[in-house]
Enzyme design. Structure first.
Site, short mmCIF file in Angstrom:
data_model
loop_
_atom_site.label_atom_id
_atom_site.label_comp_id
_atom_site.label_asym_id
_atom_site.label_seq_id
_atom_site.Cartn_x
_atom_site.Cartn_y
_atom_site.Cartn_z
N HIS A 306 -5.47 -14.07 -23.86
CA HIS A 306 -4.61 -13.78 -22.70
C HIS A 306 -4.47 -12.27 -22.59
O HIS A 306 -4.41 -11.57 -23.58
CB HIS A 306 -3.23 -14.41 -22.89
CG HIS A 306 -2.47 -14.54 -21.62
ND1 HIS A 306 -1.76 -13.50 -21.08
CD2 HIS A 306 -2.35 -15.58 -20.76
CE1 HIS A 306 -1.22 -13.90 -19.93
NE2 HIS A 306 -1.55 -15.16 -19.71
N ASP A 363 -3.68 -22.97 -20.49
CA ASP A 363 -4.72 -23.90 -20.02
C ASP A 363 -5.31 -24.76 -21.13
O ASP A 363 -6.06 -25.69 -20.85
CB ASP A 363 -5.85 -23.10 -19.35
CG ASP A 363 -5.34 -22.42 -18.09
OD1 ASP A 363 -5.49 -21.19 -17.97
OD2 ASP A 363 -4.75 -23.12 -17.25
C1 SDX Z 1 -4.43 -17.70 -17.16
O1 SDX Z 1 -2.51 -13.20 -16.43
C2 SDX Z 1 -1.90 -14.32 -16.52
O2 SDX Z 1 -0.68 -14.36 -16.70
C3 SDX Z 1 -2.78 -15.56 -16.41
C4 SDX Z 1 -2.09 -16.91 -16.63
C5 SDX Z 1 -1.04 -17.21 -15.58
O3 SDX Z 1 -0.12 -17.98 -15.87
O4 SDX Z 1 -1.21 -16.73 -14.41
O5 SDX Z 1 -1.50 -16.92 -17.91
C6 SDX Z 1 -3.11 -18.04 -16.54
O6 SDX Z 1 -5.28 -17.21 -16.48
C7 SDX Z 1 -4.61 -17.92 -18.64
C8 SDX Z 1 -6.00 -17.43 -19.15
C9 SDX Z 1 -7.03 -18.53 -18.84
N1 SDX Z 1 -8.40 -18.01 -19.12
C10 SDX Z 1 -9.11 -18.47 -20.16
O7 SDX Z 1 -8.68 -19.26 -21.00
C11 SDX Z 1 -10.53 -17.91 -20.20
C12 SDX Z 1 -10.88 -17.50 -21.63
N2 SDX Z 1 -10.08 -16.30 -21.98
C13 SDX Z 1 -10.64 -15.05 -21.62
O8 SDX Z 1 -11.73 -14.90 -20.87
C14 SDX Z 1 -9.74 -13.84 -21.85
O9 SDX Z 1 -9.03 -14.04 -23.01
C15 SDX Z 1 -8.82 -13.49 -20.71
C16 SDX Z 1 -9.57 -13.29 -19.44
C17 SDX Z 1 -7.79 -14.54 -20.52
C18 SDX Z 1 -8.11 -12.18 -21.06
O10 SDX Z 1 -9.09 -11.23 -21.16
P1 SDX Z 1 -8.73 -9.70 -21.53
O11 SDX Z 1 -7.32 -9.52 -21.87
O12 SDX Z 1 -9.30 -8.86 -20.46
O13 SDX Z 1 -9.46 -9.53 -22.89
P2 SDX Z 1 -10.94 -9.08 -23.01
O14 SDX Z 1 -11.79 -9.88 -22.06
O15 SDX Z 1 -10.97 -7.59 -22.93
O16 SDX Z 1 -11.27 -9.57 -24.49
C19 SDX Z 1 -10.87 -8.79 -25.60
C20 SDX Z 1 -11.83 -9.23 -26.71
C21 SDX Z 1 -13.29 -9.14 -26.27
O17 SDX Z 1 -14.06 -8.99 -27.46
P3 SDX Z 1 -14.49 -7.47 -27.88
O18 SDX Z 1 -15.22 -6.87 -26.72
O19 SDX Z 1 -13.21 -6.75 -28.24
O20 SDX Z 1 -15.40 -7.68 -29.10
O21 SDX Z 1 -11.59 -10.62 -27.00
C22 SDX Z 1 -12.75 -11.37 -26.69
C23 SDX Z 1 -13.57 -10.53 -25.73
O22 SDX Z 1 -14.96 -10.86 -25.82
N3 SDX Z 1 -12.28 -12.60 -26.05
C24 SDX Z 1 -12.79 -13.81 -26.28
C25 SDX Z 1 -12.02 -14.70 -25.53
N4 SDX Z 1 -11.07 -14.01 -24.88
C26 SDX Z 1 -11.24 -12.71 -25.19
N5 SDX Z 1 -13.83 -14.21 -27.05
C27 SDX Z 1 -14.08 -15.54 -27.05
N6 SDX Z 1 -13.37 -16.46 -26.36
C28 SDX Z 1 -12.33 -16.08 -25.59
N7 SDX Z 1 -11.63 -16.98 -24.90
#
Ligand code: SDX
Length: 428
Positions: A306, A363
């Site tokens: 998140h 989710d």
């Molecule tokens: C919602 O914003 C809100 O409030 C949203 C929400 C709401 O109520 O409106 O809470 C609802 O959207 C919840 C999130 C649902 N999405 C997912 O479950 C999709 C999977 N999660 C991600 O794609 C990710 O965690 C996000 C998009 C939710 C957040 O992404 P960020 O904060 O931009 O983090 P990032 O993409 O910069 O990741 C940081 C690191 C990265 O690795 P490095 O480059 O540091 O090596 O964490 C890794 C990412 O690759 N990472 C994941 C991951 N989420 C982040 N790796 C594997 N699986 C994941 N799910």
């Protein structure tokens, strides 16, 4: 703490005023930065940038706190209901009994949609994704209900609010009935909000439909938990579209489209599909965890991570508990729930997820509950939209009523070609 921050740029020092919130959050006001320094800030994804001040929702990502107008979601789930929590978010206070009765009557009165709107579904294929049809119909409501489109007329805004909250479940249910080739079911004004939606979704003209109170209560609670989440992607979209003075229907339709994305609200559909893929592969979560960690593989563990929560999403805790209770009470033994728990256990003990503070989000478990209630996977994000709608409305209303609001128009750092003369095609 001092009242300002100092920035030194090219030998010039500027003072930037500080803004402090009621929960002691500190913001650096950079609204005059470009005028003072010629420089702008750059923050891809706005992870460090506030777009506005807001009094609607407070969340603390480190402590796993979420409150609507100061009320913890745990208390609202236990003591309130979705319509009451919606009123709270939009108008800022819990309603008195007369206010609540008025609110409930106004919404119930608007649950039907005009008969000619139903013709949309005659054109759409039964395979149409319901988020596509939802955003289309919501946008079109501004043409069918022209007496509620003026953002500056409080009475028109109030009717638009009633119509949107009332009609979203009806639009969603009509999309479902089209997808399964069954007759659309009219709203029943004698039913509560969640019960009416369940009836429109699952009742058939051929037999009586019993609404399960356990499912009704769980669905109402899920709507409360999805109601608002401050400046998330879709809510920020609603605010920026509304900042151009677009009407509420158009702004909400844009929010529906933003929510559809698999990184945002679309994640609940992706989680179920991911769990089903793990189940089909024999239930071995390790290979999926390995893929999620592999930078060469764009697979992510949907339902994990998140932007703000760097701790357990408080909503995920509640939904996980409700999923356990509801599946047991319904006698549903879903192997996907066991796989989800195994995935959570493996991920939360893996350094990759621990270092990045990736925890289950809202989710991760919601889809298992929706599936147990009978909703098809493609409709999960529509359920998120029904829950999030009052939050979108609350933010649009706060934005349009704020004298501080300006049209949203971020700047950029240009990295393209510098000036060059045109070359005729004969010389290229
Ligand atoms: C919602 O914003 C809100 O409030 C949203 C929400 C709401 O109520 O409106 O809470 C609802 O959207 C919840 C999130 C649902 N999405 C997912 O479950 C999709 C999977 N999660 C991600 O794609 C990710 O965690 C996000 C998009 C939710 C957040 O992404 P960020 O904060 O931009 O983090 P990032 O993409 O910069 O990741 C940081 C690191 C990265 O690795 P490095 O480059 O540091 O090596 O964490 C890794 C990412 O690759 N990472 C994941 C991951 N989420 C982040 N790796 C594997 N699986 C994941 N799910």
């Amino acid at each position: 703490m001092s009242e300002s921050a100092k920035l030194t740029l090219s030998g010039k020092e500027v003072e930037l005023p500080l803004v402090k919130g009621t929960e002691n959050e500190v913001g650096i006001d950079i609204s005059k930065l470009r005028g003072q320094t010629g420089a702008i800030t750059l923050d891809n994804g706005f992870g460090n940038t506030g777009s506005c001040s807001s009094a609607i929702t407070y969340l603390d990502g480190e402590k796993g706190i979420l409150r609507y107008r100061g009320y913890p979601i745990e208390q609202l789930c236990e003591h309130s209901n979705f319509l009451e929590a919606s009123y709270l978010s939009i108008y800022g206070e819990l309603p008195t009994l007369p206010q609540y009765k008025d609110w409930e009557r106004n919404i119930t009165h608007h649950t039907m949609i005009r008969e000619d709107i139903k013709k949309y579904w005659d054109a759409w294929p039964h395979t149409a994704h319901p988020m596509a049809t939802l955003s289309s119909v919501v946008s079109a409501l501004s043409t069918f209900y022209e007496d509620s489109g003026d953002p500056w007329d409080p009475r028109e805004v109030e009717i638009a609010i009633h119509r949107l909250i009332a009609k979203m479940p009806t639009i969603a249910a009509y999309a479902y009935k089209k997808s399964v080739g069954q007759p659309k079911v009219y709203p029943q004004n004698k039913l509560g909000y969640a019960a009416n939606f369940l009836n429109m979704m699952f009742s058939m003209p051929t037999e009586d439909y019993e609404i399960d109170p356990i499912v009704e209560k769980a669905l109402d609670q899920l709507f409360i938990l999805h109601l608002d989440h401050e400046q998330n992607c879709s809510t920020s979209t609603v605010r920026i579209v509304g900042s151009s003075h677009a009407n509420l229907f158009a702004s909400v339709a844009a929010g529906v489209c933003a929510l559809w994305g698999p990184l945002h609200g679309g994640a609940n559909q992706q989680v179920l599909e991911m769990l089903e893929a793990i189940h089909a592969a024999g239930g071995n979560v390790d290979q999926f965890v390995a893929r999620a960690k592999d930078k060469k593989d764009n697979f992510r563990l949907y339902g994990f991570g998140h932007r703000v929560y760097k701790n357990f999403d408080p909503r995920a805790r509640i939904i996980k508990k409700t999923a356990d209770q509801v599946l047991e009470r319904l006698g549903v033994n879903d192997p996907l729930l066991e796989i989800a728990k195994k995935l959570e256990e493996v991920a939360l003990s893996d350094p990759y997820f621990i270092e990045r503070k990736l925890y289950p989000n809202v989710d991760f478990y919601s889809g298992i509950l929706y599936k147990a209630m009978g909703f098809p996977t493609k409709f999960f994000t529509v359920l998120f939209a029904i829950g999030r709608l009052p939050g979108w409305i609350a933010h649009w209303k706060e934005m349009i009523e704020s004298p501080a609001t300006k049209i949203g128009r971020p700047r950029q750092i240009y990295t393209g070609a510098t000036e060059r003369p045109f070359v005729p095609i004969s010389q290229r």
